[in-house]
Design an enzyme around this catalytic site. Structure first.
Site, PDB file in Angstrom:
ATOM      1  N   GLU A   1       1.921   6.648  11.282  1.00 29.72           N
ATOM      2  CA  GLU A   1       3.057   6.182  10.483  1.00 29.72           C
ATOM      3  C   GLU A   1       4.245   5.834  11.393  1.00 29.72           C
ATOM      4  OE1 GLU A   1       3.571   6.443   6.456  1.00 29.72           O
ATOM      5  OE2 GLU A   1       1.921   5.407   7.406  1.00 29.72           O
ATOM      6  N   ARG A   2       5.011   4.839  10.968  1.00 30.91           N
ATOM      7  CA  ARG A   2       6.275   4.551  11.654  1.00 30.91           C
ATOM      8  C   ARG A   2       7.283   5.644  11.298  1.00 30.91           C
ATOM      9  NH1 ARG A   2       4.300   0.108   9.141  1.00 30.91           N
ATOM     10  NH2 ARG A   2       3.710  -1.690  10.413  1.00 30.91           N
TER      11      ARG A   2
ATOM     12  N   LYS B   1       0.830  -1.218   0.000  1.00 37.23           N
ATOM     13  CA  LYS B   1       0.000   0.000   0.000  1.00 37.23           C
ATOM     14  C   LYS B   1       0.856   1.257   0.000  1.00 37.23           C
ATOM     15  CE  LYS B   1      -2.196  -1.005   3.781  1.00 37.23           C
ATOM     16  NZ  LYS B   1      -1.516  -2.293   4.040  1.00 37.23           N
TER      17      LYS B   1
END
Length: 472
Positions: A192-193, A166
């Protein structure tokens, strides 16, 4: 807890549980409205910002902090801001990475004073101002443009479990669309990381499109309040360019499911009883508040492409089903295709678009898409027979279907510009006419005698033909 004293603050903290803070107001002070911002003055360099979510009684509100609350104490003074949380907007935010409060977090210079700001909460444009476009938003990705075309000013989402591609697809869309349309991109990173955010920033900088992109991040290690509101902050930036600068904007959100998860965490902290499958009872309205603001007005459009994590690959999950209902195009990523190396791993049968209509895309495009889908569907029906008895047991007609379907599936793969450094293959952006011509050639039997590898990871049919010639 009563007021610290007659000369003390007009509002003060009375309780804190995780990200939820209860604030008591003096009897002569009116309660702030829901969604209004509060500044909590503590022993840090700047105040802690919280957002009002509930009126508990005539003098107490419950708010959600947008940062960690470690070190917060009862009795700390609170000041209502008299407005919702705001973020800076305009040309100054392009090329920058900001957090949910609009503060730069890219180690760049601080924003100048007097920069215009926009509230993260506002209503969708009224229906009589909205402009319903049927113009196609070309991505340069063959399988998307052919089978699930994006609508300019519409909403599209990519659905898939963990590790099916994705984020890579989102990054490719940023690069290809900014280069193709020379427009403005706003990226909302929800949960988000840190690694993903850093990689995205480097990729945009190296590709030269960062100067036309604003990134808004609510990172995975931040409080649920920050993750919950990061999408709305990105949307406020995009709305400014649409309404004030009259520019078309590409709004990318990764990941909408983490927006739902953050809302669920906040809902639990606020004491609401969970609803179906443990989700918050406000699931539908929270998703609608985000999705309905993504709209086009005369002369400018917000085109949104979103990534949606599908828990346990279960597409009947209530959050996934609710997001589906707001979309114009649905791009479904398949774990089976990813495991076979078919990238982008877009499922040609499960993906769809309201734009795929012969009156909108033309008879040739529509017929080609339907022929491709029909052939792949027939091939999948035959796969079980092939696994049990072998391809030799099929009729000549069915063997032809298998031959062409396998080549079409490989032709719909393509190398991406953003993965060149990892794969060693130069990325391809393919025009719609070339995509249709290539699929028609395979459907008509031109590639029947070719090696399957000739159609794999190429751009147009001419490249596949040259690859076959080179293989001899």
């Amino acid at each position: 807890m009563e007021s610290p004293g007659a000369t003390g603050p007009k509002a003060w903290v009375v309780a804190a549980r995780g990200s939820v803070v209860d604030v008591r107001f003096a009897a002569d002070v009116p309660l702030p409205a829901l969604s209004e911002a509060l500044s909590i003055h503590w022993d840090r360099e700047r105040p802690l910002i919280a957002e009002v979510q509930q009126h508990l009684d005539a003098r107490t509100v419950r708010a959600v902090a947008l940062e960690g609350t470690g070190g917060l104490k009862r009795g700390m003074a609170v000041t209502p801001q008299g407005r919702p949380i705001t973020v800076p907007v305009g040309e100054a935010v392009l090329g920058r990475l900001i957090n949910v409060l609009g503060e730069p977090v890219d180690h760049g210079p601080p924003f100048p004073h007097g920069l215009p700001r926009a509230p993260i909460h506002r209503s969708a444009p009224p229906l009589d101002r909205q402009d319903r476009s049927t113009e196609m938003f070309l991505s340069g990705i063959k399988v998307v443009d052919l089978l699930a075309p994006l609508v300019k000013g519409g909403k599209a989402a990519m659905f898939g479990g963990a590790g099916v591609g994705k984020t890579v697809l989102i990054m490719e869309l940023i690069r290809s669309t900014v280069e193709r349309y020379s427009g403005i991109s706003v990226f909302g990173g929800i949960g988000e990381r840190s690694r993903e955010g850093h990689e995205l920033l480097l990729e945009l900088r190296q590709s030269g499109v960062l100067s036309r992109t604003c990134l808004v991040f609510g990172q995975m290690n931040e409080s649920p309040g920050a993750r919950w509101r990061a999408g709305l902050a990105a949307l406020a930036v995009a709305e400014h360019f649409r309404d004030r600068a009259h520019e078309s904007v590409l709004l990318l959100i990764d990941n909408v499911y983490r927006f739902v998860q953050a809302g669920g965490e906040v809902s639990g902290l606020l004491g609401r009883l969970p609803s179906r499958v443990g989700y918050q009872p406000t699931l539908a309205s929270e998703i609608a508040d985000l999705e309905e603001r993504i709209a086009s007005v005369a002369g400018a459009a917000i085109t949104s492409i979103q990534a949606v994590y599908v828990p346990a690959d279960d597409f009947t999950d209530p959050a996934v089903a609710e997001i589906f209902s707001h979309l114009d195009s649905s791009i479904v990523l398949s774990r089976d295709m990813a495991s076979e190396g078919m990238y982008p791993a877009v499922d040609p049968l499960a993906s769809s678009s309201i734009l795929l209509d012969p009156r909108l895309v033309g008879e040739l495009h529509y017929r080609t898409a339907q022929d491709v889908r029909g052939m792949i569907a027939h091939y999948r029906e035959l796969q079980e027979i092939i696994a049990l008895l072998g391809i030799e047991e099929l009729s000549a007609t069915d063997r032809t279907v298998v031959t062409r379907a396998r080549r079409i599936l490989r032709f719909l793969t393509q190398p991406f510009l953003v993965t060149t450094a990892f794969t060693g293959k130069e990325g391809r952006s393919v025009g719609l006419a070339d995509t249709i011509a290539g699929c028609r050639a395979i459907l008509d039997g031109e590639a029947d005698g070719w090696s399957e590898s000739s159609c794999y990871m190429v751009g147009d049919i001419a490249e596949a033909r040259a690859k076959e010639t080179a293989l001899g």
